[in-house]
Design an enzyme around this catalytic site. Sequence first.
Site, PDB file in Angstrom:
ATOM      1  N   GLU A 162      -4.434   7.467  -4.498  1.00  0.00           N
ATOM      2  CA  GLU A 162      -4.729   6.760  -5.755  1.00  0.00           C
ATOM      3  C   GLU A 162      -6.069   7.234  -6.305  1.00  0.00           C
ATOM      4  O   GLU A 162      -6.997   7.409  -5.525  1.00  0.00           O
ATOM      5  CB  GLU A 162      -4.777   5.248  -5.514  1.00  0.00           C
ATOM      6  N   HIS A 172      -1.916   0.115  -9.628  1.00  0.00           N
ATOM      7  CA  HIS A 172      -2.473  -0.845  -8.656  1.00  0.00           C
ATOM      8  C   HIS A 172      -3.086  -2.064  -9.368  1.00  0.00           C
ATOM      9  O   HIS A 172      -4.290  -2.318  -9.264  1.00  0.00           O
ATOM     10  CB  HIS A 172      -3.513  -0.150  -7.758  1.00  0.00           C
ATOM     11  N   ARG A 203       0.875  -1.178   0.000  1.00  0.00           N
ATOM     12  CA  ARG A 203       0.000   0.000   0.000  1.00  0.00           C
ATOM     13  C   ARG A 203       0.907   1.222   0.000  1.00  0.00           C
ATOM     14  O   ARG A 203       2.012   1.188   0.577  1.00  0.00           O
ATOM     15  CB  ARG A 203      -0.894   0.049   1.241  1.00  0.00           C
TER      16      ARG A 203
END
Length: 321
Positions: free
Chosen positions: A267, A286, A238
């Site tokens: 994000e 991601h 993360r």
Amino acid sequence: MKPKIYITRKLPDAIIAQLSEVCEVSMWENEEEPVPREVLEKEMQQVNGLFCLLTDNIDKSLISQSSQLKIISNMAVGYNNIDIEAATEKGIMVTNTPGVLTETTADLTFALLMATARRLIEASDYLHEGKWETWSPMQLTGQDIYGATLGIIGLGRIGEALAKRAKGFDMNVLYYNRSRKFVAEEQLGIHYVDKETLLKESDFVCVLVPFTPETKNTIDQNELALMKPSSVLINTARGGVVNEDALYKALINNEIWAAGLDVFEVEPVPSDHPLLKLPNVVALPHIGSAGINTRIKMASLAASNLIEGILGRIPKHLVNS
Ligand code: NAP
Ligand code: GLV
């Protein structure tokens, strides 16, 4: 009357069918954009189950608005997007999707390591931009992977799967984890070290811890300073696990050689983010678990978790038991 559930993004038809057998389903129909906060707030007040994604910030204020919610089913293994304490206080179950994405995420982590070490994106751009005029001895040289030392911070499911891949490349694998993994050490031939030793000795450092208050900035200025100038940092965990400002400084000051990032503090990462301007950063949106079959398995597992909870049973992947 069937219990009501809300799904925060358009899902494949088969998953909707799975859920519709037991529940009255409503869904945010847009595939590309997250559900607006005000829509989610309204839905939270009337549903018994929520099927959500890692892009949904299920915070205390949202949870406090629910009156009949029994379960929040997250389609991800990480669940740092949900206020677990607030959910638990209200007696709401929270579930995740571990296991089904382990191998695919380990594949992507190793692919990112290779792409970063061997400058694949830079080399491909070089060719496409018509810069390739001759072969030369030191042109686009990267870091050797075979036989190098890999340090894994967070030896859970994905960390172990990554170690297996690394052993296939004859890498020396070190790991640091909250608890020691004696079985994995024995089976995989990997070595437990403290975090400082791992950072000093590794050619590649991969972080694979969940994002929690304890793991925030696991890699910060001090950790980067311990790493070799030739080393490569890979983050597929993360964003908040690595301090991006410190990483930027370490990269421009040649404290480390390159970074491969699949995750960011914010994000989607803004396209003008300083890290994206650096040639020695390989950045991905991601996509760790983005295999077609894996994503279907994750959605199906999240649906099963939700159904179990809605029916009053304890779902297998309950994170707040
Ligand atoms: P996992 O099996 O729970 O592994 C996490 C590991 O981190 C465990 O071994 C745990 O130690 C260790 N850990 C936790 N807190 C720690 C701390 N403070 N210090 C040191 N070690 C610590 O989870 P997983 O399935 O491997 O997934 C790991 C993470 O990867 C997820 O939480 C998610 O954030 C991320 N992820 C990203 C993608 C992507 O698309 N990029 C995809 C999947 C997952 P213990 O063994 O002692 O509990
Ligand atoms: C993806 O990032 C996940 O946590 O499943």
